[in-house]
Enzyme design. Sequence first.
Site: not given
Ligand code: DHK
Length: 149
Positions: A11, A24, A78, A81, A88, A102-103, A108, A112
């Site tokens: 998402p 990002y 998201a 987490h 599953d 990516i991050s 953070r 996360r």
């Molecule tokens: C991307 C998201 O949308 C977050 O909900 C994650 C992840 C981290 C990313 O770093 O690509 O916590």
Amino acid sequence: MSRIVYVLNGPNLNLLGKRQPHIYGHETLADVEAECRRTAAELRLELEFRQSNAEYQLIDWIHEARERAGGIVINPAAFTHTSVAILDALNACEFPIIEVHISNVHRREPFRHHSYVSLVASGVIAGFGTQGYPLALQRLARLIDDSEK
Ligand code: DHK
């Protein structure tokens, strides 16, 4: 083993390049897909690149991959987490799974820091920006190549 690989995105990743670029980056998901297509061609992998905001859709794609792919690269966003259901579905797959963020999720918010998907992932890439995707494909290609030896 199949050389089809799925790159699945969770998402809000459709907003990549527009949402929180300080976290990002400025590249869009279309840019990431183009880079993945270049890398996949070099590695002789056939790519399915997809994004959904819906948990059930990601699960259906994992089931599809289970039947025809040699591996999955997944940024569950998201759902990383929160989603036992995605864990599953991935646990039902017998091929390697690489988790990408990516991050750097570990610097953070504490929520996360936990990943359900890490319980099934062969490896995790976090904090490499969008460069993490081609790196994950390189690793997947190596694991597929090694399984054929
Ligand atoms: C991307 C998201 O949308 C977050 O909900 C994650 C992840 C981290 C990313 O770093 O690509 O916590």
